[in-house]
Design an enzyme around this catalytic site. Sequence first.
Site, PDB file in Angstrom:
ATOM      1  N   ARG A  63       0.811  -1.224   0.000  1.00 53.42           N
ATOM      2  CA  ARG A  63       0.000   0.000   0.000  1.00 53.42           C
ATOM      3  C   ARG A  63       0.840   1.268   0.000  1.00 53.42           C
ATOM      4  O   ARG A  63       0.405   2.298  -0.507  1.00 53.42           O
ATOM      5  CB  ARG A  63      -0.953  -0.007   1.190  1.00 53.42           C
ATOM      6  CG  ARG A  63      -2.039  -1.070   1.064  1.00 53.42           C
ATOM      7  CD  ARG A  63      -3.141  -0.873   2.057  1.00 53.42           C
ATOM      8  NE  ARG A  63      -4.191  -1.869   1.883  1.00 53.42           N
ATOM      9  CZ  ARG A  63      -5.283  -1.928   2.620  1.00 53.42           C
ATOM     10  NH1 ARG A  63      -5.482  -1.039   3.587  1.00 53.42           N
ATOM     11  NH2 ARG A  63      -6.189  -2.856   2.400  1.00 53.42           N
ATOM     12  N   ASP A  99     -14.265  10.375   9.314  1.00 50.48           N
ATOM     13  CA  ASP A  99     -13.321   9.323   8.939  1.00 50.48           C
ATOM     14  C   ASP A  99     -11.938   9.946   8.869  1.00 50.48           C
ATOM     15  O   ASP A  99     -11.805  11.164   8.652  1.00 50.48           O
ATOM     16  CB  ASP A  99     -13.695   8.693   7.598  1.00 50.48           C
ATOM     17  CG  ASP A  99     -13.111   7.291   7.430  1.00 50.48           C
ATOM     18  OD1 ASP A  99     -13.839   6.321   7.681  1.00 50.48           O
ATOM     19  OD2 ASP A  99     -11.916   7.182   7.080  1.00 50.48           O
TER      20      ASP A  99
END
Length: 298
Positions: A53, A163
């Site tokens: 990632r 978030d």
Amino acid sequence: MTTGHTASKNSKSVLGDSRLTITDKEFLHLREFIHAHSGIALSGHKRALVCSRLAKRLRHHNLQHYSDYYRLLTESDPDGVELVAMINSITTNKTDFFREPHHFQFLAKEVFPAYRNNPKHERPLRLWSAAASTGEEAYSLAMTALEAMPCFGDRDICILATDIDTDVLSRAENGIYTQEQARHIPDALLRRYFLKGQGDHEGEILTKPVLKSLVHFRRLNLQDNPWPMKAPFDVILCRNVLIYFDKPTQLKLFQRMAGMLKTGGYLMLGHSEAIYGLVDYFRPVGHSIYQRRGKTTL
């Protein structure tokens, strides 16, 4: 930004190669950094995930080694821009409309009718989706509330959706979803609260303003202290995010969320999450549903 890094057997890397590998030391440093700045606890078996990632961030900055990237984060990112990009890359975002439906059933049958039928309740009803991802949870809350309280509007219901990932929040604010993402929305609700996309949005659905008006999306790192929003909330949903935190971090967050709830308010967790050792703050009232006790000072 590169340095004179000598590759060992387990740190062979080639610029732009999707097979970039990470040394033990590099993984340790990045794991500690990620934990300190996001609360996410990465075990050793997440090493390949971190490597894959973050590889795109290395390519973005034309870096050859993860140690170079760690130095960028710690020494050359004064405004935290790369920190946000790193967290966006590392976080996992999995959500659906009406995911874990028993929570929405509880709200529809117990919480919202009690609120609707009690004129002494303060307005607005305040709900917090604490891991909002791409918005499905927050919009599911809005639909459930409006179905239970059809005469209520944005003056009566306020949903805060937060978030840590700015990319998913941008998508949530747009309120555009594929037919596949909409598969769990009942047909009647789909017709009532969404528009069929046309032209460039053919095959998609668009959230109607009546839902959008109830939801306010904001970036929030649960590790931030203090949190910028004001208490109290009637309901907090913090589902399937605490599993990424270690036990001490979970305990602190549970205590802080208790302080953000009204006495009698509800905290809803993911199906695999549970509260341990906080009986002074919460009592269980259903599967992964907890009610805030009174007479406790935090």
